[in-house]
Structure formats: C-alpha cells, structure tokens
Design a protein around this motif. Sequence first.
Motif, PDB file in Angstrom:
ATOM      1  N   ALA A 233      42.286 -66.356  54.868  1.00 28.74           N
ATOM      2  CA  ALA A 233      43.153 -65.546  53.605  1.00 28.74           C
ATOM      3  C   ALA A 233      43.101 -66.982  52.748  1.00 28.74           C
ATOM      4  CB  ALA A 233      44.169 -64.626  53.748  1.00 28.74           C
ATOM      5  N   GLY A 234      42.465 -66.431  51.666  1.00 24.95           N
ATOM      6  CA  GLY A 234      42.698 -67.920  50.477  1.00 24.95           C
ATOM      7  C   GLY A 234      42.681 -67.408  49.281  1.00 24.95           C
ATOM      8  N   ARG A 235      42.659 -67.706  48.021  1.00 25.88           N
ATOM      9  CA  ARG A 235      42.307 -67.201  46.733  1.00 25.88           C
ATOM     10  C   ARG A 235      40.691 -67.037  46.948  1.00 25.88           C
ATOM     11  NH1 ARG A 235      41.619 -72.538  43.556  1.00 25.88           N
ATOM     12  NH2 ARG A 235      41.408 -74.497  45.047  1.00 25.88           N
ATOM     13  N   TRP A 236      39.499 -68.305  47.858  1.00 26.22           N
ATOM     14  CA  TRP A 236      37.782 -68.131  47.672  1.00 26.22           C
ATOM     15  C   TRP A 236      37.893 -66.149  47.296  1.00 26.22           C
ATOM     16  CZ3 TRP A 236      36.097 -65.272  51.468  1.00 26.22           C
ATOM     17  CH2 TRP A 236      36.540 -65.293  52.882  1.00 26.22           C
ATOM     18  N   GLY A 237      38.930 -65.728  48.483  1.00 21.94           N
ATOM     19  CA  GLY A 237      38.074 -64.068  48.317  1.00 21.94           C
ATOM     20  C   GLY A 237      38.012 -62.964  49.373  1.00 21.94           C
ATOM     21  N   GLY A 238      38.958 -63.427  49.981  1.00 22.33           N
ATOM     22  CA  GLY A 238      39.427 -62.666  51.223  1.00 22.33           C
ATOM     23  C   GLY A 238      41.087 -62.640  51.133  1.00 22.33           C
ATOM     24  N   PRO A 239      41.422 -61.355  52.119  1.00 18.76           N
ATOM     25  CA  PRO A 239      40.456 -60.691  52.990  1.00 18.76           C
ATOM     26  C   PRO A 239      40.044 -59.574  51.333  1.00 18.76           C
ATOM     27  CG  PRO A 239      43.166 -60.193  53.484  1.00 18.76           C
ATOM     28  CD  PRO A 239      42.982 -61.522  51.791  1.00 18.76           C
ATOM     29  N   ARG A 240      39.625 -58.087  51.701  1.00 16.46           N
ATOM     30  CA  ARG A 240      38.991 -57.355  50.978  1.00 16.46           C
ATOM     31  C   ARG A 240      39.870 -56.498  51.682  1.00 16.46           C
ATOM     32  NH1 ARG A 240      33.038 -58.725  52.647  1.00 16.46           N
ATOM     33  NH2 ARG A 240      32.381 -60.588  50.978  1.00 16.46           N
ATOM     34  N   ASP A 241      39.840 -55.086  50.814  1.00 21.43           N
ATOM     35  CA  ASP A 241      39.906 -54.033  51.171  1.00 21.43           C
ATOM     36  C   ASP A 241      39.770 -53.372  52.553  1.00 21.43           C
ATOM     37  OD1 ASP A 241      41.433 -54.072  48.143  1.00 21.43           O
ATOM     38  OD2 ASP A 241      39.624 -52.411  47.619  1.00 21.43           O
ATOM     39  N   GLY A 242      40.152 -53.116  53.169  1.00 18.15           N
ATOM     40  CA  GLY A 242      40.335 -52.309  54.796  1.00 18.15           C
ATOM     41  C   GLY A 242      40.453 -53.863  55.174  1.00 18.15           C
TER      42      GLY A 242
END
Length: 309
Positions: A233-242
Amino acid sequence: MTHRLIEASGNPFALTHLDSLESEAVHIFREVAGEFEKPVILFSGGKDSIVMLHLALKAFAPAPVPFVLLHVDTGHNFGEVLDYRDRTVAQHNLRLHVASVQDYIDRGVLKERPDGVRNPLQTVPLTEAIQQHRFDAVFGGGRRDEEKARAKERVFSLRDEFSQWDPRRQRPELWNLYNGRHAPGEHVRVFPLSNWTELDVWQYIAREKIELPEIYFAHERDVFLRGGMWLTAGRWGGPRDGERVERRFVRYRTVGDMSCTGAVDSDATTLDAVIAEIAVSRLTERGATRADDKLSEAAMEDRKREGYF
C-alpha cells in the motif's frame, strides 16, 4: 572449503561456475573501460545492480570505479532500497546522477497513468539523461533468464540516436569478442550479467557476503492482493475500494516501482533459505512478481524498442 573446487579431472586450477561468470563480467567491465569514453552504471539498489557494482569494484581495485552511477527514480520506489542506494554511494565515494520521473510529471512532459504505474514512464528520463550527459556505454543488470525479450539481447546492445533497440542491427559475439563501434549520438547498452541466472546471483551474493536491502528477506508487511500479486500500500494509488490490506510474511524477489512489483509469501529470512526457495521455483522473478511485464506478450520488447532496457 575453498570455492575453487577441484573437478573430477583433478585439476586444482579449474574454475567453478561462479568463478567463470565473475571472470566474464570483470572482462566486460574492463573491455568497456578500454573502448568507451563515458560509460555509466545503472544503479537502483536492486540485487542485480548491487552485484554489478560489486563486480565493477573488483574489476578495478584498488583503483576507484571509473564510471558514474545513474538511477531513474520513479518516485514510487521502496524506501529501504533508496536508503541502501545512498549508503552504498557514500561508502564507496561514488558519483550518482538521479533522473526523476516526478520532475517530468511536474513539468508536464509526462502524465500519470490511470493505473498509477510509473515503470513505463522511465523511458524518457533515462534516454534524456543519456543524451544530456553524453554517456556512450550504459551498464544494465539485465539477465537472459528473466524474460524472453531479454533472452535475445546481446552483451553489447547497440542503440540508435533515439535510444531505440533494433534486433536486426545487433552484432555477433563470438569468442567473447565485443564490438563497441557506434556512430555519433548512438550508444551501447552493456549487460555483464547476461549469462547469469537468478540462482547464480543469489549464490554469488552468499559467496561474496554482499549486503542487500532487508526487503529481499522475509518480513512482515502490510500488503493487498491485485492481479494475483501482493502489492505494498502507498500513495501511488493502492489499495482501491474492495482491496483488503493484510499483514503477511513476505519478501521480494525483484524490486522496482511499488505499483507493479509484487511480494511473494515466504519464510526465507537467511541467504541459505532464499537460495533453497529459488532452487525449486518454476517461475522467473519477473514472470511471478512484475505486473508491467504482464500488460501484453510483447510488453518488455515494446519498451526496449522505445529506449527502455
């Protein structure tokens, strides 16, 4: 027990497999130093670039390495790896150029991808850094066992004035004779580890007692599952909803952008355990843990043609 094992022939001077690979790589480094005016070593703090730098230090000891280092920083690199990179540069009094993907995004030259992956965005900063500093030979840690596009790469890989790769222009390399001739504006990518495997790299690291970032050994980390891979997990875009974050015991076989480099479940906390784990693996490190190589069957070859390694 000495690593120079006596073969069945009884020859006490016979080289082991690792000795032969080391000798070939040292020869390649010295050949480049003699043929080119301004070489550079790509150094990210990943295990292959670490081994490559270790070989360069050996090739020219006790003199300093006659090359500068270059890292294309995506801005989504693992902190442990960047810390290792900076410590190593300081330890050996080396010069490091950093080409930042974030700088290109801030200037509007590059745009973020919808999936947040920045590895494909490295091509422009890399090629412009080569042109700006007029590097005529660029050392990379690519190995032929990693991916099928790299399997047909030469040790000396000619690139045109746009850093593009054309397989039809590659030269034969018989009897370890390397042709570095190139026109003004062109350069050569050089791969000293071409004939190494992932297992060779780890066995050499163990033999030489080379320090690595701790990320390569099993540790507890917060990860989430995407595309069959455990991502950080990180500021690059993860995790998404779900996408549910889990605390798991994992390690990394290869290290790149956090957005496309997956971890593997592992309890290998030592070099011996990692070597044993790799010895029974049936998937290459990139095939198992690099999402950027799964975009298409020809993903790596397409990037190579554009100027990426």
